[in-house]
Design a protein around this motif. Structure first.
Motif, mmCIF file in Angstrom:
data_model
loop_
_atom_site.group_PDB
_atom_site.id
_atom_site.type_symbol
_atom_site.label_atom_id
_atom_site.label_comp_id
_atom_site.label_asym_id
_atom_site.label_seq_id
_atom_site.Cartn_x
_atom_site.Cartn_y
_atom_site.Cartn_z
ATOM 1 N N ARG A 2 24.241 1.789 -2.386
ATOM 2 C CA ARG A 2 25.440 0.999 -2.122
ATOM 3 C C ARG A 2 26.048 0.472 -3.419
ATOM 4 N NH1 ARG A 2 26.655 -4.236 0.993
ATOM 5 N NH2 ARG A 2 28.887 -3.986 1.209
ATOM 6 N N ALA A 3 25.210 0.079 -4.376
ATOM 7 C CA ALA A 3 25.710 -0.423 -5.654
ATOM 8 C C ALA A 3 26.482 0.673 -6.394
ATOM 9 C CB ALA A 3 24.562 -0.940 -6.509
ATOM 10 N N LEU A 4 25.982 1.909 -6.343
ATOM 11 C CA LEU A 4 26.695 3.025 -6.963
ATOM 12 C C LEU A 4 28.046 3.250 -6.285
ATOM 13 C CD1 LEU A 4 23.768 5.574 -7.432
ATOM 14 C CD2 LEU A 4 25.038 4.431 -9.251
ATOM 15 N N GLU A 5 28.058 3.184 -4.959
ATOM 16 C CA GLU A 5 29.317 3.346 -4.218
ATOM 17 C C GLU A 5 30.331 2.278 -4.600
ATOM 18 O OE1 GLU A 5 27.804 3.212 -0.230
ATOM 19 O OE2 GLU A 5 27.463 5.385 -0.153
ATOM 20 N N GLU A 6 29.868 1.045 -4.724
ATOM 21 C CA GLU A 6 30.765 -0.067 -5.078
ATOM 22 C C GLU A 6 31.305 0.090 -6.501
ATOM 23 O OE1 GLU A 6 32.019 -2.451 -3.161
ATOM 24 O OE2 GLU A 6 30.921 -1.666 -1.437
ATOM 25 N N ALA A 7 30.458 0.505 -7.420
ATOM 26 C CA ALA A 7 30.901 0.703 -8.802
ATOM 27 C C ALA A 7 31.926 1.837 -8.883
ATOM 28 C CB ALA A 7 29.710 0.983 -9.707
ATOM 29 N N ALA A 8 31.683 2.920 -8.156
ATOM 30 C CA ALA A 8 32.644 4.034 -8.134
ATOM 31 C C ALA A 8 33.959 3.581 -7.513
ATOM 32 C CB ALA A 8 32.069 5.218 -7.353
ATOM 33 N N ARG A 9 33.886 2.799 -6.423
ATOM 34 C CA ARG A 9 35.096 2.304 -5.769
ATOM 35 C C ARG A 9 35.888 1.409 -6.726
ATOM 36 N NH1 ARG A 9 33.922 1.518 -0.571
ATOM 37 N NH2 ARG A 9 32.645 -0.325 -0.889
ATOM 38 N N ALA A 10 35.189 0.631 -7.562
ATOM 39 C CA ALA A 10 35.874 -0.222 -8.535
ATOM 40 C C ALA A 10 36.657 0.606 -9.551
ATOM 41 C CB ALA A 10 34.871 -1.122 -9.247
ATOM 42 N N LEU A 11 36.220 1.841 -9.778
ATOM 43 C CA LEU A 11 36.964 2.758 -10.647
ATOM 44 C C LEU A 11 38.106 3.439 -9.896
ATOM 45 C CD1 LEU A 11 34.092 4.588 -12.577
ATOM 46 C CD2 LEU A 11 35.696 2.905 -13.504
ATOM 47 N N GLY A 12 38.140 3.242 -8.583
ATOM 48 C CA GLY A 12 39.164 3.894 -7.758
ATOM 49 C C GLY A 12 38.828 5.339 -7.451
ATOM 50 N N LEU A 13 37.515 5.682 -7.484
ATOM 51 C CA LEU A 13 37.089 7.060 -7.271
ATOM 52 C C LEU A 13 35.971 7.118 -6.240
ATOM 53 C CD1 LEU A 13 36.854 8.102 -11.025
ATOM 54 C CD2 LEU A 13 38.665 8.735 -9.421
ATOM 55 N N PRO A 14 35.866 8.256 -5.546
ATOM 56 C CA PRO A 14 34.747 8.413 -4.620
ATOM 57 C C PRO A 14 33.472 8.783 -5.380
ATOM 58 C CG PRO A 14 36.127 10.372 -4.575
ATOM 59 C CD PRO A 14 36.824 9.368 -5.474
ATOM 60 N N LEU A 15 32.331 8.542 -4.752
ATOM 61 C CA LEU A 15 31.039 8.910 -5.304
ATOM 62 C C LEU A 15 30.627 10.239 -4.702
ATOM 63 C CD1 LEU A 15 28.562 7.997 -6.997
ATOM 64 C CD2 LEU A 15 27.676 6.927 -4.920
ATOM 65 N N GLY A 16 30.256 11.180 -5.559
ATOM 66 C CA GLY A 16 29.835 12.494 -5.092
ATOM 67 C C GLY A 16 28.433 12.450 -4.508
ATOM 68 N N PRO A 17 27.940 13.592 -4.038
ATOM 69 C CA PRO A 17 26.580 13.659 -3.495
ATOM 70 C C PRO A 17 25.567 13.222 -4.556
ATOM 71 C CG PRO A 17 27.774 15.690 -3.059
ATOM 72 C CD PRO A 17 28.622 14.877 -3.990
ATOM 73 N N LEU A 18 24.547 12.510 -4.117
ATOM 74 C CA LEU A 18 23.546 11.994 -5.044
ATOM 75 C C LEU A 18 22.340 12.922 -5.105
ATOM 76 C CD1 LEU A 18 23.736 8.231 -4.031
ATOM 77 C CD2 LEU A 18 24.673 9.315 -6.085
ATOM 78 N N PRO A 19 21.638 12.932 -6.242
ATOM 79 C CA PRO A 19 20.442 13.780 -6.364
ATOM 80 C C PRO A 19 19.369 13.370 -5.360
ATOM 81 C CG PRO A 19 21.010 12.758 -8.487
ATOM 82 C CD PRO A 19 21.915 12.177 -7.451
ATOM 83 N N ASP A 20 18.569 14.341 -4.948
ATOM 84 C CA ASP A 20 17.452 14.063 -4.045
ATOM 85 C C ASP A 20 16.468 13.122 -4.727
ATOM 86 O OD1 ASP A 20 18.464 15.737 -2.108
ATOM 87 O OD2 ASP A 20 17.316 17.479 -2.796
ATOM 88 N N GLY A 21 15.874 12.258 -3.953
ATOM 89 C CA GLY A 21 14.842 11.378 -4.469
ATOM 90 C C GLY A 21 15.353 10.203 -5.282
ATOM 91 N N LEU A 22 16.653 9.979 -5.269
ATOM 92 C CA LEU A 22 17.199 8.831 -5.995
ATOM 93 C C LEU A 22 16.738 7.577 -5.284
ATOM 94 C CD1 LEU A 22 19.113 7.687 -8.180
ATOM 95 C CD2 LEU A 22 20.920 7.769 -6.480
ATOM 96 N N GLY A 23 15.995 6.759 -5.987
ATOM 97 C CA GLY A 23 15.492 5.576 -5.319
ATOM 98 C C GLY A 23 15.059 4.494 -6.286
ATOM 99 N N VAL A 24 15.964 3.619 -6.605
ATOM 100 C CA VAL A 24 15.628 2.416 -7.352
ATOM 101 C C VAL A 24 15.942 1.277 -6.411
ATOM 102 C CG1 VAL A 24 16.180 0.971 -9.336
ATOM 103 C CG2 VAL A 24 16.176 3.456 -9.574
#
Length: 148
Positions: A2-24
């Motif tokens: 969700r944090a990545l989505e919000e940061a991308a939205r702040a740039l005015g851009l969509p977030l693309g598909p994320l790599p498998d196993g992304l988990g912080v």
């Protein structure tokens, strides 16, 4: 995520598909103040990844792993301008700067084959800057390459 989505939205851009196993996981949540690009730097670095904008989408990926595409040849006959310049630290090549004729296909993460009088080998595009001025300016791409 969700944090990545919000940061991308702040740039005015969509977030693309994320790599498998992304988990912080941020236990207790996360608060960030500042520029969206700084947030993306911090969030992706925490997962050992990097980010770039490609075709109007924020792409999160391992910036040292090649994209699954055919490696194009960069040589004087395919648009290399001048000689590539190596940057060295303690005698080891850390990156190579190459100027080429404008080509928007050159994007971070793309593996390329470089052939010149001074430098030859397979490299990964770490950074690509494109300059296209149809009012008499240059039409070239500046590439920062890392050993693949």
């Amino acid at each position: 995520v969700r944090a990545l989505e919000e940061a991308a939205r702040a740039l005015g851009l969509p977030l693309g598909p994320l790599p498998d196993g992304l988990g912080v996981e941020y236990v207790g949540g996360l608060t960030f103040q500042g520029r969206a690009r700084d947030a993306l730097d911090e969030l992706t670095a925490a997962a050992g990844l990097g980010w770039s904008i490609q075709d109007g989408v924020v792409v999160v990926a391992n910036h040292l792993a090649p994209l699954p595409r055919t490696a194009p040849l960069i040589s004087p006959s395919t648009g290399l301008i001048g000689s590539p310049k190596e940057t060295k630290k303690k005698g080891t090549v850390t990156d190579i700067k190459a100027e080429v004729q404008f080509d928007a296909r050159y994007i971070p993460g793309l593996k390329v084959v470089l052939q010149s009088a001074d430098v030859n080998g397979t490299f990964l595009i770490f950074k690509a800057e494109h300059d296209g001025d149809n009012f008499g300016g240059s039409f070239q791409s500046s590439l920062t390459l890392k050993p693949a």
